[in-house]
Enzyme design. Structure first.
Site, PDB file in Angstrom:
ATOM      1  N   ASP A  48      85.411  26.566  41.245  1.00 11.29           N
ATOM      2  CA  ASP A  48      86.127  27.329  42.611  1.00 11.29           C
ATOM      3  C   ASP A  48      86.713  25.918  43.215  1.00 11.29           C
ATOM      4  O   ASP A  48      86.836  26.172  44.829  1.00 11.29           O
ATOM      5  CB  ASP A  48      85.126  27.889  43.448  1.00 11.29           C
ATOM      6  CG  ASP A  48      83.922  27.252  43.740  1.00 11.29           C
ATOM      7  OD1 ASP A  48      83.716  26.130  43.689  1.00 11.29           O
ATOM      8  OD2 ASP A  48      82.785  27.942  44.195  1.00 11.29           O
ATOM      9  N   GLU A  66      83.320  29.630  34.137  1.00 15.24           N
ATOM     10  CA  GLU A  66      82.723  29.772  35.170  1.00 15.24           C
ATOM     11  C   GLU A  66      83.569  30.772  35.956  1.00 15.24           C
ATOM     12  O   GLU A  66      84.051  30.542  37.225  1.00 15.24           O
ATOM     13  CB  GLU A  66      81.913  29.078  36.224  1.00 15.24           C
ATOM     14  CG  GLU A  66      81.049  29.530  37.127  1.00 15.24           C
ATOM     15  CD  GLU A  66      80.550  28.469  38.048  1.00 15.24           C
ATOM     16  OE1 GLU A  66      79.357  28.177  38.133  1.00 15.24           O
ATOM     17  OE2 GLU A  66      81.314  28.262  39.048  1.00 15.24           O
ATOM     18  N   GLU A  93      86.640  28.341  48.658  1.00 16.02           N
ATOM     19  CA  GLU A  93      86.282  28.192  47.177  1.00 16.02           C
ATOM     20  C   GLU A  93      86.501  29.824  46.807  1.00 16.02           C
ATOM     21  O   GLU A  93      87.172  30.114  45.518  1.00 16.02           O
ATOM     22  CB  GLU A  93      84.855  28.343  46.923  1.00 16.02           C
ATOM     23  CG  GLU A  93      84.603  26.673  46.925  1.00 16.02           C
ATOM     24  CD  GLU A  93      84.209  26.226  48.366  1.00 16.02           C
ATOM     25  OE1 GLU A  93      83.935  24.860  48.539  1.00 16.02           O
ATOM     26  OE2 GLU A  93      84.159  26.859  49.367  1.00 16.02           O
ATOM     27  N   HIS A 142      75.505  21.897  52.648  1.00 19.51           N
ATOM     28  CA  HIS A 142      76.960  21.139  52.862  1.00 19.51           C
ATOM     29  C   HIS A 142      78.126  21.971  53.011  1.00 19.51           C
ATOM     30  O   HIS A 142      79.266  21.687  53.360  1.00 19.51           O
ATOM     31  CB  HIS A 142      77.298  20.233  51.959  1.00 19.51           C
ATOM     32  CG  HIS A 142      77.422  21.099  50.423  1.00 19.51           C
ATOM     33  ND1 HIS A 142      76.529  21.748  49.734  1.00 19.51           N
ATOM     34  CD2 HIS A 142      78.695  21.779  49.921  1.00 19.51           C
ATOM     35  CE1 HIS A 142      77.121  22.523  48.616  1.00 19.51           C
ATOM     36  NE2 HIS A 142      78.321  22.359  48.768  1.00 19.51           N
ATOM     37  N   ARG A 159      81.164  24.284  54.433  1.00 18.72           N
ATOM     38  CA  ARG A 159      82.054  24.169  55.555  1.00 18.72           C
ATOM     39  C   ARG A 159      81.862  25.253  56.636  1.00 18.72           C
ATOM     40  O   ARG A 159      81.793  25.029  57.784  1.00 18.72           O
ATOM     41  CB  ARG A 159      83.395  24.118  55.098  1.00 18.72           C
ATOM     42  CG  ARG A 159      83.893  22.959  54.329  1.00 18.72           C
ATOM     43  CD  ARG A 159      85.350  23.239  53.960  1.00 18.72           C
ATOM     44  NE  ARG A 159      85.784  22.018  53.435  1.00 18.72           N
ATOM     45  CZ  ARG A 159      86.051  21.857  52.047  1.00 18.72           C
ATOM     46  NH1 ARG A 159      85.479  22.739  51.414  1.00 18.72           N
ATOM     47  NH2 ARG A 159      86.275  20.818  51.352  1.00 18.72           N
ATOM     48  N   HIS A 213      74.001  15.272  52.159  1.00 20.38           N
ATOM     49  CA  HIS A 213      75.285  15.367  51.202  1.00 20.38           C
ATOM     50  C   HIS A 213      76.220  14.676  52.079  1.00 20.38           C
ATOM     51  O   HIS A 213      76.305  14.875  53.476  1.00 20.38           O
ATOM     52  CB  HIS A 213      75.817  17.046  51.307  1.00 20.38           C
ATOM     53  CG  HIS A 213      77.078  17.128  50.304  1.00 20.38           C
ATOM     54  ND1 HIS A 213      78.230  16.738  50.731  1.00 20.38           N
ATOM     55  CD2 HIS A 213      77.299  17.485  49.069  1.00 20.38           C
ATOM     56  CE1 HIS A 213      78.946  17.089  49.816  1.00 20.38           C
ATOM     57  NE2 HIS A 213      78.497  17.594  48.605  1.00 20.38           N
TER      58      HIS A 213
END
Length: 376
Positions: free
Chosen positions: A98, A120, A134, A215, A217, A247
């Site tokens: 993604d 995936e 994503e 991590h 956003r 991260h």
């Protein structure tokens, strides 16, 4: 007659982890020529995986820039990958997951009428803002690809609901399980690959370790601050230690918030990001995982570790349904309550640890390679 050329495109650590078993399996078929292109959307974390997998990319765009916006990154990825495809002239492009790299790679291939395989495929949260960006990246790749390697039947059904040709959808399992089991085997044979955690294992001996990763956003700001406060309250328990690889997200919010709230706590180890062997060992050491990562929702159950997911939605509902993972959001009190339940209720923790992992059996890459090599 020359072999069909497959160009595998990736740029982040999760992509590298999930694609190196596919690259190995494709090479093992002997039926195709494999070329690799990395964008270095995650430079340092990507290189760690390349090293353990002994992968040397044929093309390296090295496109990471400090503070890079999504639109600038997308433009640079699209033009850079387009130039690579013009030079390589692949018969097929393979992307994973993604990321912005996967989306731009699929789009650049489409502009050249090169078929695309999506590893995936079919994960959906149903919310275009969670995970962001994503969720949209995956939806852009779907109508472009003509091979969809769905990790689960749930993912395959999501594609069918979007009117993707059922004949192009293949349920293969998730290649992250292949990578995890391969790496765990390497560590068992050579413990020095993950010996960097020996000190922390000794420091926290006798305590139950909570592994934390965050991590996303969409958690920046108030969400990240709430997570930090919750982790501090968990670590206040004398029987618990927190292992927290921070991260290196370019947004300073992640590192600064965690340092300010957690940096001096004696039961917390804030450490640099772990390479993949050390991360696999960390999963093995922990009692449970507290994460907003997609991959951890798949990896931890393979080692019998419960996962509390610090998100409001997930594109991996199979783990929730199977009982290996639980959504807890970013509310401070909710996170603390759910962690304490797993620490204090042995039966509740054991039920999650023993639940069947729905994400694969460690043989997904071989299935994918066979389908790619035979053009199905």
């Amino acid at each position: 007659m020359s072999k069909p050329k497959m160009l595998v495109v990736f740029g982040t650590r999760p992509e590298a982890i999930k694609l190196f078993p596919v690259i190995r399996a494709l090479n093992d078929t002997g039926a195709v020529a494999v070329r690799t292109c990395v964008t270095a959307q995650h430079r340092g974390l990507l290189d760690q995986v390349l090293a353990i997998a002994d992968l040397r990319p044929d093309r390296d765009l090295d496109l990471m820039e400090p503070g890079q916006t999504l639109d600038r990154m997308t433009a640079r990825l699209l033009t850079g990958l387009g130039e690579v495809m013009d030079a390589e002239r692949p018969d097929r492009v393979i992307v994973q997951g993604d990321t912005t790299t996967a989306m731009a790679g699929a789009l650049a291939a489409y502009y050249r009428r090169v078929p695309v395989s999506h590893v995936e495929a079919g994960l959906r949260s149903g919310d275009v803002l969670h995970p962001w960006p994503e969720e949209i990246n995956r939806r852009i790749v779907a109508p472009i690809a003509d091979q969809h390697f769905a990790p689960t039947e749930t993912a395959a059904n999501a594609l069918r609901r979007e009117n993707i040709d059922p004949g192009t959808i293949h349920v293969t399992g998730n290649t992250v399980i292949d990578a995890l089991l391969w790496t765990a085997g390497r560590i068992a044979a050579d413990p020095s690959l993950a010996a960097g955690l020996d000190g922390i294992a000794g420091r926290f001996a006798g305590k139950r370790i909570v592994l934390v990763t965050t991590h996303r956003r969409e958690n920046f700001g108030a969400g990240m601050e709430a997570i930090a406060r919750a982790v501090a309250r968990v670590a206040d328990r004398s029987d618990v230690a927190v292992l927290f690889p921070v991260h290196p997200n370019p947004n300073p919010n992640v590192v600064s918030v965690m340092d300010a709230v957690l940096g001096d706590h004696p039961n917390i180890a804030l450490i640099e990001p772990l390479d993949y062997p050390h991360f696999v060992r960390a999963l093995g050491l922990c009692h449970l995982a507290l994460s907003d990562s997609g991959g951890v929702q798949e990896e931890a159950p393979a080692l019998g570790k419960p996962v509390l997911v610090m998100r409001e939605t997930t594109e991996r509902p199979e783990g929730i349904a199977a009982g290996t993972a639980r959504l807890v959001g970013t509310n401070e009190d909710r996170i603390v309550s759910e962690v304490f339940t797993l620490l204090d209720d042995k039966d509740a923790c054991s039920a999650m640890a023993r639940a069947h992992n729905p994400f694969g059996d460690g043989h997904a890459a071989g299935r994918i390679a066979k389908l790619v090599a035979h053009g199905r």
